[in-house]
Design an enzyme around this catalytic site. Structure first.
Site, PDB file in Angstrom:
ATOM      1  N   SER A 121       0.818  -1.208   0.000  1.00  0.00           N
ATOM      2  CA  SER A 121       0.000   0.000   0.000  1.00  0.00           C
ATOM      3  C   SER A 121       0.846   1.250   0.000  1.00  0.00           C
ATOM      4  O   SER A 121       0.399   2.297  -0.449  1.00  0.00           O
ATOM      5  CB  SER A 121      -0.950   0.015   1.198  1.00  0.00           C
ATOM      6  OG  SER A 121      -0.246  -0.194   2.387  1.00  0.00           O
ATOM      7  N   HIS A 142      -3.272  -3.234  -5.744  1.00  0.00           N
ATOM      8  CA  HIS A 142      -3.535  -2.757  -4.384  1.00  0.00           C
ATOM      9  C   HIS A 142      -5.023  -2.807  -4.068  1.00  0.00           C
ATOM     10  O   HIS A 142      -5.804  -2.018  -4.598  1.00  0.00           O
ATOM     11  CB  HIS A 142      -2.981  -1.328  -4.226  1.00  0.00           C
ATOM     12  CG  HIS A 142      -3.196  -0.774  -2.863  1.00  0.00           C
ATOM     13  ND1 HIS A 142      -3.525   0.536  -2.614  1.00  0.00           N
ATOM     14  CD2 HIS A 142      -3.160  -1.373  -1.643  1.00  0.00           C
ATOM     15  CE1 HIS A 142      -3.675   0.714  -1.315  1.00  0.00           C
ATOM     16  NE2 HIS A 142      -3.467  -0.417  -0.708  1.00  0.00           N
ATOM     17  N   GLU A 154      -6.294  -0.851  -7.250  1.00  0.00           N
ATOM     18  CA  GLU A 154      -5.387   0.007  -8.026  1.00  0.00           C
ATOM     19  C   GLU A 154      -4.391  -0.895  -8.760  1.00  0.00           C
ATOM     20  O   GLU A 154      -3.733  -1.729  -8.136  1.00  0.00           O
ATOM     21  CB  GLU A 154      -4.632   0.968  -7.098  1.00  0.00           C
ATOM     22  CG  GLU A 154      -5.519   2.027  -6.483  1.00  0.00           C
ATOM     23  CD  GLU A 154      -4.811   2.855  -5.405  1.00  0.00           C
ATOM     24  OE1 GLU A 154      -5.163   4.028  -5.247  1.00  0.00           O
ATOM     25  OE2 GLU A 154      -3.915   2.317  -4.721  1.00  0.00           O
ATOM     26  N   ASN A 192      -4.310   6.202  -1.204  1.00  0.00           N
ATOM     27  CA  ASN A 192      -3.588   6.441   0.049  1.00  0.00           C
ATOM     28  C   ASN A 192      -2.843   7.774   0.041  1.00  0.00           C
ATOM     29  O   ASN A 192      -2.612   8.360   1.098  1.00  0.00           O
ATOM     30  CB  ASN A 192      -2.616   5.299   0.343  1.00  0.00           C
ATOM     31  CG  ASN A 192      -3.316   4.139   1.033  1.00  0.00           C
ATOM     32  OD1 ASN A 192      -4.437   4.290   1.514  1.00  0.00           O
ATOM     33  ND2 ASN A 192      -2.668   2.993   1.087  1.00  0.00           N
TER      34      ASN A 192
HETATM   35  N1  3HC Z   1     -14.008 -10.094   4.819  1.00  0.00           N
HETATM   36  C1  3HC Z   1     -15.028 -10.694   4.220  1.00  0.00           C
HETATM   37  N2  3HC Z   1     -16.300 -10.407   4.473  1.00  0.00           N
HETATM   38  C2  3HC Z   1     -16.547  -9.472   5.402  1.00  0.00           C
HETATM   39  C3  3HC Z   1     -15.533  -8.799   6.074  1.00  0.00           C
HETATM   40  C4  3HC Z   1     -14.206  -9.152   5.756  1.00  0.00           C
HETATM   41  N3  3HC Z   1     -13.152  -8.563   6.344  1.00  0.00           N
HETATM   42  N4  3HC Z   1     -16.068  -7.940   6.944  1.00  0.00           N
HETATM   43  C5  3HC Z   1     -17.396  -8.066   6.834  1.00  0.00           C
HETATM   44  N5  3HC Z   1     -17.682  -8.993   5.903  1.00  0.00           N
HETATM   45  C6  3HC Z   1     -18.985  -9.449   5.455  1.00  0.00           C
HETATM   46  C7  3HC Z   1     -19.746  -9.903   6.666  1.00  0.00           C
HETATM   47  O1  3HC Z   1     -20.277 -11.185   6.455  1.00  0.00           O
HETATM   48  C8  3HC Z   1     -20.832  -8.861   6.806  1.00  0.00           C
HETATM   49  O2  3HC Z   1     -22.077  -9.364   7.108  1.00  0.00           O
HETATM   50  P1  3HC Z   1     -22.478  -9.801   8.620  1.00  0.00           P
HETATM   51  O3  3HC Z   1     -21.993  -8.733   9.572  1.00  0.00           O
HETATM   52  O4  3HC Z   1     -23.944  -9.934   8.555  1.00  0.00           O
HETATM   53  O5  3HC Z   1     -21.787 -11.117   8.849  1.00  0.00           O
HETATM   54  C9  3HC Z   1     -20.961  -8.285   5.401  1.00  0.00           C
HETATM   55  O6  3HC Z   1     -19.670  -8.376   4.835  1.00  0.00           O
HETATM   56  C10 3HC Z   1     -21.385  -6.862   5.411  1.00  0.00           C
HETATM   57  O7  3HC Z   1     -20.627  -6.194   6.349  1.00  0.00           O
HETATM   58  P2  3HC Z   1     -21.181  -4.902   7.028  1.00  0.00           P
HETATM   59  O8  3HC Z   1     -22.609  -5.035   7.412  1.00  0.00           O
HETATM   60  O9  3HC Z   1     -20.184  -4.497   8.071  1.00  0.00           O
HETATM   61  O10 3HC Z   1     -21.162  -3.927   5.775  1.00  0.00           O
HETATM   62  P3  3HC Z   1     -21.399  -2.407   5.771  1.00  0.00           P
HETATM   63  O11 3HC Z   1     -22.518  -2.139   4.860  1.00  0.00           O
HETATM   64  O12 3HC Z   1     -21.473  -1.878   7.140  1.00  0.00           O
HETATM   65  O13 3HC Z   1     -20.070  -1.874   5.082  1.00  0.00           O
HETATM   66  C11 3HC Z   1     -17.767  -1.422   4.862  1.00  0.00           C
HETATM   67  C12 3HC Z   1     -18.818  -2.188   5.654  1.00  0.00           C
HETATM   68  C13 3HC Z   1     -17.766  -1.854   3.407  1.00  0.00           C
HETATM   69  C14 3HC Z   1     -16.432  -1.783   5.508  1.00  0.00           C
HETATM   70  C15 3HC Z   1     -18.093   0.095   4.947  1.00  0.00           C
HETATM   71  O14 3HC Z   1     -18.241   0.485   6.270  1.00  0.00           O
HETATM   72  C16 3HC Z   1     -17.025   0.933   4.306  1.00  0.00           C
HETATM   73  O15 3HC Z   1     -16.995   1.121   3.109  1.00  0.00           O
HETATM   74  N6  3HC Z   1     -16.090   1.439   5.132  1.00  0.00           N
HETATM   75  C17 3HC Z   1     -14.926   2.178   4.638  1.00  0.00           C
HETATM   76  C18 3HC Z   1     -13.792   1.215   4.503  1.00  0.00           C
HETATM   77  C19 3HC Z   1     -12.611   1.847   3.871  1.00  0.00           C
HETATM   78  O16 3HC Z   1     -12.534   3.052   3.638  1.00  0.00           O
HETATM   79  N7  3HC Z   1     -11.607   1.017   3.578  1.00  0.00           N
HETATM   80  C20 3HC Z   1     -10.364   1.484   2.982  1.00  0.00           C
HETATM   81  C21 3HC Z   1      -9.349   1.521   4.035  1.00  0.00           C
HETATM   82  S1  3HC Z   1      -7.825   2.134   3.423  1.00  0.00           S
HETATM   83  C22 3HC Z   1      -7.065   0.799   2.793  1.00  0.00           C
HETATM   84  O17 3HC Z   1      -7.510  -0.313   2.826  1.00  0.00           O
HETATM   85  C23 3HC Z   1      -5.758   1.062   2.188  1.00  0.00           C
HETATM   86  C24 3HC Z   1      -4.705   0.171   2.787  1.00  0.00           C
HETATM   87  O18 3HC Z   1      -3.550   0.336   1.988  1.00  0.00           O
HETATM   88  C25 3HC Z   1      -4.378   0.504   4.231  1.00  0.00           C
END
Ligand code: 3HC
Length: 284
Positions: A121, A142, A154, A192
């Site tokens: 990342s 990514h 990405e 990022n």
């Molecule tokens: N893996 C697989 N499945 C998953 C999971 C995971 N890690 N986490 C949750 N799920 C599944 C679960 O089964 C969940 O259903 P359940 O709770 O009934 O079992 C289902 O997905 C839906 O989960 P949520 O109800 O929590 O879904 P939401 O509608 O609340 O959305 C989200 C969750 C998509 C994470 C949303 O909150 C979101 O978009 N958040 C922002 C996340 C973000 O910005 N990420 C980027 C971070 S930066 C990055 O990654 C860069 C890196 O380089 C550091």
């Protein structure tokens, strides 16, 4: 490059590697996951099984499809187990030296037409590729956390990446149901480069505006339309991961906003890494 992607290898089955492996098996691709111990591999298989079972329970996946997907995942502790893969995606520890060592080894083990991708990342894909004698087949792929849920990938073109490798990675991203975007290998790539200083600003605002963690999160959710608040997001990404990525970007860009605020450095040093350790800004 391989004409068709029949088999994908994933090196490192932590949160990101497991998520990417889940995407591959759900897309019908035979997948080999490599972890350093059999126990860690099994933990990843259980994690994938758990999330696919949730889909079955919610009626979005048939039980038979879940079983077939899980059966597509084979586990290995040996890198040689990846020898017949068309694409290998690396998702190991976010440090340059181990990644360079791994790519030098993969080059000798994998087929000459296999694409070697890194999920880094904040490190340079070009520096990772530089330890191989075939940098034209090295690219960045990514994914975002949680990989099965976040639509973006990405596709990062390093200095010497070849068109064929870039297009193979792009096609794989599409096949995994993602929305791929193409970019060049610059620090933080696209998202990022923007998100890391923004999250650092959010943490600075906590102290400057003397707002509570809950209120800051509510502010960004209800005033800026974020799906989760910045503190919730830092807990999801991992404070240790975020601090490390911030430091890597600050090293390269020397922009003050890239440097992690002392508050989260202290949290990371104290082991408050967020969801994975049970405590971060919130307690889980
Ligand atoms: N893996 C697989 N499945 C998953 C999971 C995971 N890690 N986490 C949750 N799920 C599944 C679960 O089964 C969940 O259903 P359940 O709770 O009934 O079992 C289902 O997905 C839906 O989960 P949520 O109800 O929590 O879904 P939401 O509608 O609340 O959305 C989200 C969750 C998509 C994470 C949303 O909150 C979101 O978009 N958040 C922002 C996340 C973000 O910005 N990420 C980027 C971070 S930066 C990055 O990654 C860069 C890196 O380089 C550091």
């Amino acid at each position: 490059m391989a004409a068709e992607i029949r088999k994908v290898g994933i090196v490192g089955l932590g949160a990101m590697g497991s998520g990417i492996a889940q995407l591959c098996v759900e897309a019908g691709i035979d997948t080999v996951g490599r972890e350093v111990t059999a126990e860690l591999g099994e933990r990843s298989r259980d994690r994938i099984g758990h999330f696919l079972t949730r889909k079955v329970e919610k009626g979005t996946l048939a039980a038979g499809a879940r079983d077939a997907a899980v059966a597509r995942l084979t586990l290995t502790t040996e890198l040689a187990g990846l020898a017949d893969c068309d694409v290998v995606i690396e998702a190991i520890v976010e440090e340059l030296a181990p990644k360079q060592e791994l790519f030098a080894e993969l080059e000798t083990l994998c087929r000459p037409d296999a694409v070697l991708a890194t999920n880094t990342s904040a490190l340079s894909v070009t520096e990772i590729a530089a330890t191989t004698s075939t940098p034209e087949r090295v690219v960045g792929m990514h994914f975002f956390n949680p990989a099965p849920l976040m639509p973006l990938v990405e596709i990062v073109r390093a200095e010497l990446s070849g068109d064929a490798a870039v297009e193979t990675a792009y096609a794989l991203g599409e096949r995994l149901g993602k929305h791929p975007i193409r970019c060049h290998d610059t620090p933080g790539f696209v998202v990022n480069r923007v998100l890391i200083p923004l999250l650092n600003d959010c943490v600075r605002v906590l102290d400057e505006a003397r707002v509570t963690v809950d209120d800051l999160d509510a502010g960004m959710k209800h005033g800026a339309g974020w799906p989760m608040g910045p503190c919730e997001l830092l807990d999801l990404v991992g404070l240790d991961v975020h601090v490390h990525a911030s430091e890597a970007l600050y090293d390269k860009l020397r922009e003050p906003r890239m440097a992690p605020p002392p508050r989260i450095v202290a949290m990371a040093n104290a082991g408050l890494h967020g969801r994975k350790t049970g405590r971060g800004f919130y307690t889980y």
